[in-house]
Write a protein that holds these residues in place. Sequence first.
Motif, mmCIF file in Angstrom:
data_model
loop_
_atom_site.group_PDB
_atom_site.id
_atom_site.type_symbol
_atom_site.label_atom_id
_atom_site.label_comp_id
_atom_site.label_asym_id
_atom_site.label_seq_id
_atom_site.Cartn_x
_atom_site.Cartn_y
_atom_site.Cartn_z
ATOM 1 N N VAL A 204 0.859 -1.172 0.000
ATOM 2 C CA VAL A 204 0.000 0.000 0.000
ATOM 3 C C VAL A 204 0.896 1.222 0.000
ATOM 4 O O VAL A 204 1.801 1.346 0.812
ATOM 5 N N GLU B 45 0.913 5.286 0.353
ATOM 6 C CA GLU B 45 0.095 6.381 0.852
ATOM 7 C C GLU B 45 0.296 7.610 -0.008
ATOM 8 O O GLU B 45 1.426 7.992 -0.316
ATOM 9 N N ALA C 34 -6.279 9.290 -1.618
ATOM 10 C CA ALA C 34 -7.170 8.556 -0.727
ATOM 11 C C ALA C 34 -6.662 8.665 0.695
ATOM 12 O O ALA C 34 -5.497 8.936 0.931
ATOM 13 N N GLU C 35 -7.559 8.404 1.622
ATOM 14 C CA GLU C 35 -7.192 8.423 3.025
ATOM 15 C C GLU C 35 -7.505 7.082 3.635
ATOM 16 O O GLU C 35 -8.517 6.467 3.334
ATOM 17 N N VAL D 193 -6.292 3.820 3.589
ATOM 18 C CA VAL D 193 -6.435 2.571 2.850
ATOM 19 C C VAL D 193 -5.718 1.471 3.602
ATOM 20 O O VAL D 193 -4.561 1.612 3.985
ATOM 21 N N TYR D 194 -6.410 0.351 3.819
ATOM 22 C CA TYR D 194 -5.835 -0.806 4.491
ATOM 23 C C TYR D 194 -6.038 -2.007 3.588
ATOM 24 O O TYR D 194 -7.141 -2.239 3.100
ATOM 25 N N ALA D 195 -4.992 -2.771 3.349
ATOM 26 C CA ALA D 195 -5.094 -3.981 2.531
ATOM 27 C C ALA D 195 -4.536 -5.147 3.325
ATOM 28 O O ALA D 195 -3.537 -5.013 4.024
ATOM 29 N N THR E 226 -9.621 -5.014 1.097
ATOM 30 C CA THR E 226 -9.192 -3.628 1.199
ATOM 31 C C THR E 226 -10.277 -2.825 1.906
ATOM 32 O O THR E 226 -11.465 -3.064 1.710
ATOM 33 N N ASN F 75 -11.024 1.227 2.610
ATOM 34 C CA ASN F 75 -10.637 2.592 2.280
ATOM 35 C C ASN F 75 -11.484 3.551 3.106
ATOM 36 O O ASN F 75 -12.679 3.683 2.865
ATOM 37 N N HIS G 193 -12.668 6.714 3.295
ATOM 38 C CA HIS G 193 -12.692 7.805 2.315
ATOM 39 C C HIS G 193 -13.289 9.095 2.850
ATOM 40 O O HIS G 193 -13.214 10.125 2.182
ATOM 41 N N MET H 267 -16.284 4.311 5.166
ATOM 42 C CA MET H 267 -15.281 3.495 4.503
ATOM 43 C C MET H 267 -15.929 2.545 3.507
ATOM 44 O O MET H 267 -17.073 2.135 3.685
ATOM 45 N N GLN H 268 -15.190 2.251 2.459
ATOM 46 C CA GLN H 268 -15.611 1.283 1.452
ATOM 47 C C GLN H 268 -14.859 -0.009 1.710
ATOM 48 O O GLN H 268 -13.648 -0.008 1.882
#
Length: 135
Positions: free
Chosen positions: A9, A11, A16-17, A19-21, A31, A33, A35, A47-48
């Motif tokens: 990932v 940054e 975007a703000e 983001v975790y994968a 993932t 995100n 957002h 978050m998505q």
Amino acid sequence: MKEYVRPVVLENEDLAEGVYAASGDRCYEVTVNIHQKPETGRGNYRMQLNATHNAEDQHHSTAQRLTLVFNLPVEVVSCDQSEVSGSGTNTLNISYSYHNNPSENIGLGNLTVVADAGLAVTSAKLWCNETCNQH
């Protein structure tokens, strides 16, 4: 057995703000995100949630459970799924009932929570039942 490759990932504050994968239990990559963060007039995080099903053994599934761990306790405001447990703690469990083919991208939907400043996702794992009467 396929060799595990850790997700990368990068940054970029402009794109975007939050983001975790992460890899799931054994067949999903997840993932998250974040957002939207709290701003004047809105005190929640949106978050998505998305996942990719990569079943090496070619299994299908009809039910999934996502476990999200945060660095802070969260209160669930809304979620696209009806079964969410753990509101008020730092761990949420969300149940889904998607039919997943062995290789498929899944839009798991939006999650809105309220938490103190500095919220981050520390872990995201998705499990499936590996059961399907269509396969």
